[in-house]
Design an enzyme around this catalytic site. Sequence first.
Site, PDB file in Angstrom:
ATOM      1  N   GLU A  49       0.814  -1.225   0.000  1.00 31.83           N
ATOM      2  CA  GLU A  49       0.000   0.000   0.000  1.00 31.83           C
ATOM      3  C   GLU A  49       0.844   1.270   0.000  1.00 31.83           C
ATOM      4  O   GLU A  49       0.409   2.318  -0.507  1.00 31.83           O
ATOM      5  CB  GLU A  49      -0.959   0.014   1.192  1.00 31.83           C
ATOM      6  CG  GLU A  49      -2.057  -1.034   1.119  1.00 31.83           C
ATOM      7  CD  GLU A  49      -1.645  -2.384   1.692  1.00 31.83           C
ATOM      8  OE1 GLU A  49      -0.459  -2.555   2.042  1.00 31.83           O
ATOM      9  OE2 GLU A  49      -2.522  -3.271   1.795  1.00 31.83           O
ATOM     10  N   PHE A 111     -11.228  -7.463  13.668  1.00 33.55           N
ATOM     11  CA  PHE A 111     -10.137  -7.872  12.787  1.00 33.55           C
ATOM     12  C   PHE A 111      -9.850  -6.772  11.761  1.00 33.55           C
ATOM     13  O   PHE A 111     -10.753  -6.249  11.116  1.00 33.55           O
ATOM     14  CB  PHE A 111     -10.518  -9.175  12.063  1.00 33.55           C
ATOM     15  CG  PHE A 111      -9.469  -9.630  11.092  1.00 33.55           C
ATOM     16  CD1 PHE A 111      -8.201  -9.994  11.530  1.00 33.55           C
ATOM     17  CD2 PHE A 111      -9.741  -9.668   9.732  1.00 33.55           C
ATOM     18  CE1 PHE A 111      -7.223 -10.390  10.633  1.00 33.55           C
ATOM     19  CE2 PHE A 111      -8.768 -10.062   8.824  1.00 33.55           C
ATOM     20  CZ  PHE A 111      -7.500 -10.432   9.273  1.00 33.55           C
ATOM     21  N   GLN A 112      -8.584  -6.437  11.619  1.00 31.75           N
ATOM     22  CA  GLN A 112      -8.117  -5.378  10.713  1.00 31.75           C
ATOM     23  C   GLN A 112      -8.770  -4.028  10.983  1.00 31.75           C
ATOM     24  O   GLN A 112      -8.987  -3.231  10.080  1.00 31.75           O
ATOM     25  CB  GLN A 112      -8.277  -5.789   9.242  1.00 31.75           C
ATOM     26  CG  GLN A 112      -7.329  -6.933   8.871  1.00 31.75           C
ATOM     27  CD  GLN A 112      -7.211  -7.170   7.380  1.00 31.75           C
ATOM     28  OE1 GLN A 112      -8.136  -6.891   6.627  1.00 31.75           O
ATOM     29  NE2 GLN A 112      -6.073  -7.682   6.954  1.00 31.75           N
ATOM     30  N   LYS A 161     -17.478  -0.945   5.865  1.00 30.07           N
ATOM     31  CA  LYS A 161     -17.952  -1.929   4.894  1.00 30.07           C
ATOM     32  C   LYS A 161     -19.478  -1.888   4.726  1.00 30.07           C
ATOM     33  O   LYS A 161     -19.991  -1.974   3.608  1.00 30.07           O
ATOM     34  CB  LYS A 161     -17.516  -3.330   5.345  1.00 30.07           C
ATOM     35  CG  LYS A 161     -17.646  -4.381   4.271  1.00 30.07           C
ATOM     36  CD  LYS A 161     -17.007  -5.700   4.720  1.00 30.07           C
ATOM     37  CE  LYS A 161     -17.011  -6.717   3.595  1.00 30.07           C
ATOM     38  NZ  LYS A 161     -16.383  -7.981   4.006  1.00 30.07           N
ATOM     39  N   MET A 479      24.375   8.822   2.713  1.00 29.97           N
ATOM     40  CA  MET A 479      24.322  10.108   3.419  1.00 29.97           C
ATOM     41  C   MET A 479      24.637   9.926   4.898  1.00 29.97           C
ATOM     42  O   MET A 479      25.327  10.756   5.497  1.00 29.97           O
ATOM     43  CB  MET A 479      22.948  10.765   3.226  1.00 29.97           C
ATOM     44  CG  MET A 479      22.876  12.188   3.743  1.00 29.97           C
ATOM     45  SD  MET A 479      24.038  13.298   2.919  1.00 29.97           S
ATOM     46  CE  MET A 479      23.011  13.967   1.605  1.00 29.97           C
TER      47      MET A 479
END
Lengths: 575, 181
Positions: A49, A111-112, A161, A479
């Site tokens: 993502e 969940f999630q 959802k 760097m």
Amino acid sequence: MKLTGAQALIKSLEMEGVEVMFGLPGGAILPVYDPIIDSTIRHILVRHEQGAGHMAEGYAHVTGRPGVAIVTSGPAATNIVTPLCDAYMDSIPLVVITGQVPSAAIGSDAFQECDTTGITMSVTKHNWLVMDAQDIPRIVREAFHIATTGRPGPVLIDVPKDVSMQMMDWYWPNSVDLPGYKPTTVGHPRMIKEAARFISESRRPVIYAGGGILKARAAEALRTLAEMTGIPVVTTLMARGAFPDRHELCLGMPGMHGNYTAVTAMQKSDLLIALGSRFDDRVTGKVPSFAPEAKIIHVDIDPAELGKVRRPDVPIVGDCRQVIQELVKAIEAMGGADSQPDRTEWMAQLRQWQKEFPLHYEQSFDEGGALKPQYVIEQLRDATPDDCIVVSGVGQHQMWTSQHWKFDYPYTWVNSGGLGTMGFAVPAAIGAKAGMPDRMVWAVDGDGCFQMTAQELVTAAAERIPVKIAILNNAYLGMVRQWQEMFYEERYSEVYLSPDLPDYVKWAEAMGCVGLRVERPEEVLPAIEKANSIDDRPVVIDFRTDSSEKVYPMVAAGHSNDDIIVDPAHGEGGR
Amino acid sequence: MSPSAATPAHHTLSVLVENKAGVLTRIAGLFARRGFNIYSLAVAPTDDERFSRITIVVDVESKPLEQITKQLFKLINVVKINELDPDESVERELVLCSVRAGAGGTRGQVIELVQVFEGKIVDVGPDQLTVMMAGTPAKVDDFEELMRPYGIIELQRTGRVALPKLERQAPRLRSVSGKVG
């Protein structure tokens, strides 16, 4: 017309003219992915993502249109926080859509589930948690309006959802009603007059052009102003290309790794005309000793930038293009070029510095001579079209690219400035190429950066987006290595990466790209030419460059810009 | 936290916001992220149900007021911000205080003080009183100090609420930054 929330969401995106979006489906966003099959919008399936977010940024950078990313809830939402923050720091218009657990489950540690709007509140210009499908068209309309107007920035819409599955009556709002959001675009006429007067009295002026010039599509206006007044221009890291590097008034990049002339011109100037720039610490160095004799004209669309770091003598809130156009008119009314004082001494001084302190590196062609990263960049620059889009990650390779490329067109330089997001280059290049498929897109990346997001080359190969990646592989987090060498007595702590672990050529091939390796200076150009001739898949070139090469000039963090170190070759203090 | 609310390091901002979920979080989050300090905060709906008014007393020792108001104003749900000058506004605060006041001892003195301050006795226990008092922040400070020797069990102040003073001409509101009108 009855639609589901999901159908309304996709239809709203179509109404906003979205052509491409970057995303990855999952549980909570499943209902929204169904109407995507029937949509005119091209969906590019990413592998992570974060990649979706940076692709949307790259797309927005080069097209000027908002980038759109769509992902699911929980870990997908947290994975896109980095691109949101990156876009927030660099004022990139993004619209990110996240799925959320069903509204009844919110707050139950489902969940999630995560508190997406809470987590992203401080890295978005605004965000919404949709609780009723009927609100979707209005919220999408507001989201695009907020992302693209005023100071652009990222916004996020979180859609539970059940809301995606809920039925609604379709409508499309004609306008937005946001009582608390009315950005000022027109500069105050009295302040513009005052600015014109300051300019006509200045002997040592410098235009300090920032990313706001590009956001406001003000490159033309800036050129008119500079040419009419004969005032030299520095372009910050975010403004490279906003004023042509090959223009005689262009001084190039200022700041921590800016060139001597750009840095010192600002230090010695008596008037800084800051246009869409924000006095970032990487530009000012130690603030109390920054440009001590300069009066400040500060133009920005975000009023909070005026006086945040340095108090302006002439503050102007407004859109850079409109303000510059009005400023040009005001100067014309005073006599145009004739109203400007004699600045030959100042210009001569600048030319003198340019001659005395050019960018410097030495490429040896002897047996065993290490390949210099700057040489690679210059070869790449000269072997690509002038309108080639260049994307970089963050670190030494980014600074060398900004220093050594010649940006003659706006929107040809894409990089992560404010947040400094390593791993930006590969996905941002893919997004840029998706937005500008007819243009050549090269990413110049570091080996450290490349390893953070290179899985997106699979996306590029699968979606036939033929970007080209030049890895300046110095086997180090370069760097950080440079700072450890300079400020930590060469005690190198956890910066070594190895030149051939991973094997970048095999990695490229495994991801459906062409992989090439270059170790000698004479191999550089043939490899670039080969890469340029391939247009059906991505190309990765592993350039094995000199690990000991450092970025100069440099102003050490927290030091005054007067303490610029040009190059050790210039002896004590580098001056 | 010093009880003297009227020191020059404090400024009162009257912030009109859209009455939407999460607005207070946005404001509190902004203060936290930018390193601004909130001294007191009072929130309630206005007569127009679309809007709420937040009265924030900010501590401007850490950051200048101008930067605070400008950043606040960037929040989409913030509609209007006014700085209320103490000389040109009416400010009130309410305090509830449970104080030791035994029937045989100091109860009479506490009641007397509450009357002097035009407060009220709102609850009575065997050896405690809960008293209420509203007034200017400075007066509430005085009241609190006078209650302290008797033994404060619990104390809750509301934080300041304020409105501009009515004048014969239009109230001299200093609009810090006006998105509206």
